[in-house]
Design a protein around this motif. Structure first.
Motif, PDB file in Angstrom:
ATOM      1  N   SER A  10       0.835  -1.204   0.000  1.00 38.46           N
ATOM      2  CA  SER A  10       0.000   0.000   0.000  1.00 38.46           C
ATOM      3  C   SER A  10       0.864   1.246   0.000  1.00 38.46           C
ATOM      4  O   SER A  10       0.547   2.236  -0.674  1.00 38.46           O
ATOM      5  N   GLN A  62      -8.685   0.313  -0.707  1.00 37.77           N
ATOM      6  CA  GLN A  62      -9.159  -0.939  -0.123  1.00 37.77           C
ATOM      7  C   GLN A  62     -10.509  -0.752   0.578  1.00 37.77           C
ATOM      8  O   GLN A  62     -11.424  -1.536   0.410  1.00 37.77           O
ATOM      9  N   ASP A  75      -5.909  -1.212  -4.711  1.00 42.92           N
ATOM     10  CA  ASP A  75      -5.368  -1.806  -3.501  1.00 42.92           C
ATOM     11  C   ASP A  75      -6.372  -2.788  -2.892  1.00 42.92           C
ATOM     12  O   ASP A  75      -7.323  -2.372  -2.235  1.00 42.92           O
ATOM     13  N   GLU A  76      -6.153  -4.053  -3.108  1.00 42.54           N
ATOM     14  CA  GLU A  76      -7.052  -5.101  -2.603  1.00 42.54           C
ATOM     15  C   GLU A  76      -8.520  -4.715  -2.742  1.00 42.54           C
ATOM     16  O   GLU A  76      -9.275  -4.752  -1.780  1.00 42.54           O
TER      17      GLU A  76
HETATM   18 MG   LIG Z   1      -2.270  -2.729   2.135  1.00 34.03          MG
END
Ligand SMILES: [Mg+2]
Ligand SMILES: Nc1ncnc2c1ncn2[C@@H]1O[C@H](COP(=O)(O)OP(=O)(O)OP(=O)(O)O)[C@@H](O)[C@H]1O
Lengths: 278, 269
Positions: free
Chosen positions: A58, A94, A170-171
């Motif tokens: 991240s 995320q 991000d995810e």
């Molecule tokens: Mg992360």
């Protein structure tokens, strides 16, 4: 041609007074998150980053997105050093991070609004994206009235609205159930294959990585650097069925082999490691 | 928050509402009946306690002879001016204190000290400075209403979602854009709460100030009626104040619901 180049990237965070961290055996008040993170990303490719939790994925995305500055080293975007958020990048976080007081439509408009695009044009683009994600009937809904999968679609649509050349994700699917996750993976790959957008995608799921990626970059345990890059030799366009092919399993194993040691190193608790293999 | 789903106002909820209304209503009714009986039975000196029926009669009298309207008009003007000034001044002060750390460090202690001072105790000073007229009351309302606004808006700025700010930054939003598109919407529910608290405090302020030292207004009317043993009129005045307070609160609550459409039902309750 490389659109993003990170060179000798290093990132340290100063911790709060009295906090301590173990950097490869040296106790310090500064946490070294990235150390010598070198990566070249080709224009138009789908690059997936995998790596143990806390390895700095991240943080890397934040630096590429211009939200955070490196301690040393540089990231080039189209041969220019990234120092601030660029109009060429879009970021899907995320946590969906939708504006709770904005409708689906107006959430998607946000980026265009920040850049001063006139309202009619904004609405037109936002409507097209809603249609692309099958959400046309939900344009007037507030985030709390949408399911998790819908919220994530809106978040992706919001990032796509500004037509970014580079999309940082991000995810994005981490919080979704397995079915919705597969559906969104299929959707994402369908939409992406129709564009020439470069994507950097972070995930903990090896299946997801193999299904989406042109290349999978494996990040080491903190301090993060690239350990290995695995070319995924699966044909495109891809659809959901590819997951059951035997080349798919072969690629999965390659990624897991590279990742295993790093995950084990990162996790004191070894019992957690097998979760990554699934 | 996204985990909360919206329950439709089912029939069960409707029935619960009716039952709770009936229960609440009957307690008030019983109280009024008991009060009337106490008066009629003459156990307590009727002069002291009045009775619902007599309060209604007194109410009708002061409506007919114009007394109520006159005093209500004065109080309403004092309240409106003081409250309006509190909103106009308190809103930006709260926002600035919440948004700029330096402003908070500079003015925070001063404001906290002001807030801890009992405003009504300053009334003698305000009368010396501004006389017995409306000005001293307006000042009291302003000082009573402004702090809930300042405090609530300052708190609101602290609840700004850092993730949303990151999103805005990633699109290259300026600090001003972040303020407009994130800080202001975040502040709305807090503003409504502040407005409601401020209305209650302001109303109290205007009445107490008039009771304390005034020549006009509902507070004065109550005070005068009391000192001349017109208990019926005292109660009629108190009733007017109570109804005004409730009405204001309901209106502001509606306003809050209107601007809070985007919050889940569960969050608004
Ligand atoms: Mg992360
Ligand atoms: N602002 C910060 N201050 C101090 N340490 C930080 C900060 N941001 C991140 N870190 C540390 O940097 C390391 C990497 O964080 P990062 O969020 O990049 O991990 P990640 O690889 O994305 O992990 P995950 O897969 O769990 O999301 C972590 O150990 C984290 O504690």
């Amino acid at each position: 041609m490389d659109i993003i180049v990170s060179k000798d990237l290093k990132k340290k965070f100063k911790l709060k007074h009295g906090q301590r961290v173990n950097n490869n055996g040296v106790i310090s008040n500064e946490i070294v998150v990235l150390d010598g993170f070198d990566l070249k990303i080709k224009k138009g490719e789908f690059l997936v980053l995998v790596g143990p939790s806390g390895s700095g994925k991240s943080v890397f995305l934040d630096i590429v997105g211009g939200l955070s500055t490196p301690t040393s080293g540089v990231v080039y975007l189209d041969d220019k050093i990234v120092e601030a958020p660029s109009a060429k990048t879009g970021y899907v976080f995320q946590q969906y991070a939708l504006f709770p007081w904005r409708t689906a439509l107006s959430n998607i408009e946000f980026g265009l609004e920040s850049r001063g695009v006139p309202p009619e044009e904004r609405v037109k683009t936002a409507r097209e994206l809603l249609a692309l994600f099958g959400l046309s009937d939900f344009e007037d809904r507030f985030p709390y009235q949408l399911s998790g999968g819908m919220q994530q679609r809106v978040a992706i649509a919001r990032a796509l609205a500004t037509k970014p050349e580079v999309l940082l994700m991000d995810e994005p699917f981490a919080a979704l159930d397995a079915q919705t996750r597969e559906i969104l993976q299929n959707e994402l790959i369908r939409i992406w294959e129709g564009t020439d957008t470069t994507v950097i995608f972070v995930t903990h799921s090896i299946d997801e990585a193999v299904f989406l990626a042109d290349r999978v970059a494996v990040v080491t345990a903190r301090p993060g650097k690239i350990k290995d890059i695995i070319e995924i030799d699966l044909p495109r366009p891809r659809d959901g069925d590819i997951r059951s092919r035997c080349e798919f399993a072969t690629n999965r194993h390659k990624v897991w082999d590279a990742l295993k040691a790093e995950v084990n190193k990162a996790q004191q608790d070894w019992k957690l490691a097998p979760a990554f293999a699934s | 928050m996204r985990l909360l789903t919206v329950l439709p106002k089912s029939r069960v909820a409707q029935r619960e509402k009716i039952i709770s209304l009936a229960l609440g209503g009957s307690v008030i009714l019983l109280f009024l009946i008991g009060w009337e009986i106490l008066f009629q039975s003459k156990i307590v000196n009727p002069l002291f306690i009045s009775a619902p029926s007599r309060v209604v009669l007194a109410g009708i009298t002061i409506i007919k002879d114009g007394t109520l309207l006159h005093h209500l008009g004065i109080s309403a003007r004092e309240f409106a001016l003081g409250y309006g000034a509190a909103v106009v001044v308190g809103f930006p002060i709260g926002i600035i204190l919440g948004w700029f750390k330096l402003a908070r460090a500079t003015f925070g202690p001063f404001i906290a000290a002001m807030q801890a001072t009992p405003r009504i105790a300053l009334m003698p000073l305000f009368i010396i400075w501004f006389g017995l007229g409306m000005t001293s009351k307006i000042i009291i309302v302003l000082l009573s209403a402004i702090f809930p606004l300042i405090v609530n808006l300052q708190v609101a700025m602290g609840t700004i979602d850092a993730d949303l700010v990151q999103v805005a930054r990633s699109y290259g939003a300026t600090r001003w854009q972040i303020f407009r598109t994130i800080a202001l919407p975040t502040s709305v529910p807090f503003l409504i709460t502040g407005l409601r608290l401020a209305a209650g405090r302001g109303l109290l302020g205007v009445i107490v100030a008039e009771v304390f030292g005034g020549a006009e207004g509902i507070g004065y009317m109550i005070q005068y009626a009391g000192s001349t043993f017109q208990t019926d009129k005292v109660f009629a005045g108190v009733l007017v104040v109570a109804v005004t307070g409730i009405t204001l609160d309901v209106v502001l609550d509606r306003l809050g619901r209107h601007f809070g459409k985007w919050r889940s039902e569960a969050a608004v309750h």
